[in-house]
Write an enzyme that holds these catalytic residues in place. Structure first.
Site, PDB file in Angstrom:
ATOM      1  N   GLY A  22      11.568  40.481   1.294  1.00  0.00           N
ATOM      2  CA  GLY A  22      11.671  41.406   0.146  1.00  0.00           C
ATOM      3  C   GLY A  22      12.742  40.924  -0.686  1.00  0.00           C
ATOM      4  O   GLY A  22      13.118  39.626  -0.747  1.00  0.00           O
ATOM      5  N   ALA A  23      13.300  41.739  -1.512  1.00  0.00           N
ATOM      6  CA  ALA A  23      14.260  41.446  -2.784  1.00  0.00           C
ATOM      7  C   ALA A  23      15.508  41.116  -1.966  1.00  0.00           C
ATOM      8  O   ALA A  23      16.386  40.073  -2.144  1.00  0.00           O
ATOM      9  CB  ALA A  23      14.773  42.548  -3.320  1.00  0.00           C
ATOM     10  N   GLU A  24      15.744  41.769  -0.608  1.00  0.00           N
ATOM     11  CA  GLU A  24      17.190  41.727  -0.168  1.00  0.00           C
ATOM     12  C   GLU A  24      17.092  41.021   1.118  1.00  0.00           C
ATOM     13  O   GLU A  24      18.024  40.252   1.400  1.00  0.00           O
ATOM     14  CB  GLU A  24      17.841  42.984   0.004  1.00  0.00           C
ATOM     15  N   ALA A  25      16.153  41.288   1.857  1.00  0.00           N
ATOM     16  CA  ALA A  25      16.185  40.653   3.194  1.00  0.00           C
ATOM     17  C   ALA A  25      15.446  40.053   3.721  1.00  0.00           C
ATOM     18  O   ALA A  25      13.940  40.386   3.330  1.00  0.00           O
ATOM     19  CB  ALA A  25      16.735  41.999   3.972  1.00  0.00           C
ATOM     20  N   ILE A  77      12.736  40.228   6.998  1.00  0.00           N
ATOM     21  CA  ILE A  77      12.506  41.084   8.078  1.00  0.00           C
ATOM     22  C   ILE A  77      11.401  40.542   9.158  1.00  0.00           C
ATOM     23  O   ILE A  77      10.450  40.037   8.935  1.00  0.00           O
ATOM     24  CB  ILE A  77      11.728  42.257   7.727  1.00  0.00           C
ATOM     25  N   ASP A  88      17.580  54.300  -2.152  1.00  0.00           N
ATOM     26  CA  ASP A  88      16.234  53.408  -2.761  1.00  0.00           C
ATOM     27  C   ASP A  88      15.224  54.147  -2.137  1.00  0.00           C
ATOM     28  O   ASP A  88      14.266  53.564  -1.416  1.00  0.00           O
ATOM     29  CB  ASP A  88      16.594  52.074  -2.003  1.00  0.00           C
TER      30      ASP A  88
END
Ligand code: ADP
Ligand code: MG
Lengths: 336, 232
Positions: free
Chosen positions: B18-21, B23, B132
């Protein structure tokens, strides 16, 4: 002028800029003449901006017509930005548009300013379905097309990025526009100072950053101005890129377009480019002449509206200071 | 991004980037688990980037724990590795609410949506905001909503923060599930109100309206400003 040529005159008037653009369906943009009100001190003052617009309107209009080499009689329809924007400014531009439409018996076309920023970006950069990052003095919006409209996938919860940068630059004694001055100072920075970095979901908040940075600037002598400028833009741009990245992860668009007055920032361009590379998507910036507010984008978008039957009777043509981007149907959009 | 995948064993599988991490599906002491790795962002300066990734890693672990403690379903935390900005959490067998909404009729999801709203309300009552709240951060497992992705959350009882949570949820509906947004929100709020009561809910909803007027119309607000004066 050929029979099937459509020529639209577009008037931009939402904030500091009074602009007139002329677009021809056969020859493209024929003229884009803009005159920006520059306050002597402090921020934009709506009434003074409106007075400025009224005083330059005639000059800008005649210049655009002469550059395009057309007469009012040749114009098919008159378009104007009806919102969103500052009431007093909108009133001037729309009065001019109404007067022209009525006097020359031309249809009047209402254009949404934010839609125009997106359309001119797609037109000039030849990109069909981008994620658009629109950052200016009054707007900070991340938008993309979805099901008939441009939807907002991220925005500021308080002040706009351009406003934030300008106020900070002005208050610490640097000139306007803020970004180039701040970026120049930042080059000589030695260390990073932690400042409020506030991302909430897909949105960002800049007022906390501005308040804290101004507080440090006026009271804390432990920090150099260079370090403060560096940390300020790193934090502000960092937030914007992060919410763009979030919107990108969410929408899965394959290109990102930067527009609005702040799009001129080379530092911001570079950072967005790095982020886009990370996700293997294209990155483009709208050329400066069309990134800031301008009449050309209103003329072009006016053409799209007009050719889809969107006009408004003069007597019902009220300005719309709070006209939202996602309220506007986009019937001309073709997804490929 | 080859380097990201370094250090993954053969049995591990990337579920999402995703945008941040990143998985990754993995196992932890024999249990199916998810490894959430916050990867460096080269567009931010190093100090800021490290600070944010560490803060969010730690915060997410804490908030997941407190969420479960206050009766709101969330994946259990198995391990934290702050140096690698990584947490290992329980693997959830289920589907994102976003996907479920794309497939099923809203009316058949009324209970799930109401319960999701109820859980959001419980979180707020417990002094936690999610930060979020979207249909991509609510999973549906055995017809029950489970909240995930707490990295932007906070311990807060502030009405403004709680209103932002609801604003984010509503906006995610409008941008992604436009045709059913209103109905979904209605069910959600019914549940929210069960957890929080009528007064608080009404107060927060009116604040949500306020928030929606802000960002997009700063120019409008600036009219009220005196020249040169900084109001933020
Ligand atoms: N505990 C979990 N069990 C199963 N799948 C998960 C779990 N946590 C996350 N996922 C999947 O990974 C996706 C991204 O996870 P999330 O924590 O929301 O990170 P991001 O910050 O990238 O949004 C989720 O949308 C979901 O599909
Ligand atoms: Mg998520």
């Amino acid at each position: 002028m050929s029979l099937n040529e459509i020529i639209i005159l577009g008037i931009e008037t939402t904030a500091h800029t009074f602009g007139v653009g002329i677009f021809s369906s056969l020859k493209g943009i024929l003229a884009n003449v803009n005159d920006a009100y520059v306050p002597l001190e402090g921020g934009i003052h709506p009434r003074e901006a409106a007075e400025h617009h009224a005083s330059v309107a005639h000059k800008v209009l005649s210049k655009a017509l002469s550059i395009a080499n057309v007469k009012m009689e040749d114009i098919t329809a008159v378009a104007a930005s009806f919102g969103p924007g500052l009431g007093p400014c909108l009133r001037v531009g729309c009065s001019v548009a109404r007067a022209l439409a009525a006097h020359y018996s031309k249809p009047l076309v209402p254009v949404n300013h934010c839609v125009a920023h997106i359309e001119i970006a797609r037109y000039l950069l030849k990109v069909s379905d981008p994620l658009v990052v629109y950052v200016s003095g009054g707007n900070t919006i991340i938008a993309a097309y979805s099901d008939g409209r441009y939807r907002v996938f991220g925005e500021t919860l308080d002040i706009a990025l351009g406003n934030c940068l300008d106020v900070f630059a002005r208050e610490i004694g640097l000139g306007l526009p803020g970004p180039p001055h701040l970026e120049e100072k930042a080059k000589k920075a030695k260390k990073f100072i932690e400042l409020p970095y506030i991302v909430k979901g897909q949105d960002l908040s800049l007022s906390g950053l501005l308040t804290k940075a101004l507080e440090i600037a006026s009271s804390d002598t432990n920090y150099s101005l260079e370090d403060l400028c560096y940390s300020f833009i790193e934090t502000a741009y960092g937030m914007l890129i992060e919410v763009t990245e979030r919107a990108l992860a969410h929408t899965r668009k394959n290109s990102v377009v930067l527009t609005g007055g702040v799009a001129r920032s080379k530092v911001l361009q570079k950072k967005l480019e790095i982020m886009c590379k990370l996700h293997s998507v294209n990155f483009m910036t709208v050329p400066a002449e069309y990134a800031g507010d301008n009449g050309g984008m209103i003329a072009y978008t006016g053409y799209l509206c007009y050719s889809h039957g969107i006009t408004i009777p003069v007597e019902k043509s009220y300005i719309r200071p709070r006209w939202r981007l996602d309220e506007v149907d986009i019937p001309w959009f073709k997804q490929d | 991004m080859k380097s990201i995948y370094h250090g993954l064993s053969k049995t591990e599988e990337v579920l999402s980037w995703g945008a941040e991490a990143l998985i990754v599906k993995t196992t932890f002491l024999g249990h199916p688990a998810v490894k959430k790795v916050r990867i460096p962002k080269p567009y931010r300066c190093r100090e800021l980037d490290e600070f944010l990734r560490r803060r969010r890693t730690l915060l997410e672990a804490k908030l997941l724990h407190y969420s479960i403690k206050s009766g709101v379903p969330a994946p259990a935390v198995y391990a934290i590795d702050l140096a690698k900005t990584t947490i290992v959490i329980e693997f959830l067998e289920g589907e994102l609410l976003k996907k479920v909404l794309e497939k099923k009729k809203v009316n058949n999801l009324a209970n799930i949506l109401e319960e999701a709203g109820y859980f959001a309300g419980c979180l707020h009552e417990a002094g936690i905001v999610h930060g979020d709240l979207t249909t991509s951060n609510i999973m549906v497992c055995n017809a029950k909503p489970v909240l995930i992705d707490f990295g932007l959350g906070a311990f807060s009882r502030d009405y403004e923060d709680q209103s932002v949570d609801l604003h984010l949820f509503l906006r995610s509906l409008e941008s992604t599930h436009f045709s059913i947004a209103e109905d979904v929100f209605k069910h959600f709020i019914r549940g929210y109100e069960k957890a929080r009561g009528k007064n608080k809910t009404e107060k927060i909803l009116s604040n949500v309206k306020d928030i929606r007027m802000r960002g997009r119309y700063v120019s409008e607000r600036r009219i009220k400003r005196k020249r040169g004066q900084i109001t933020t």
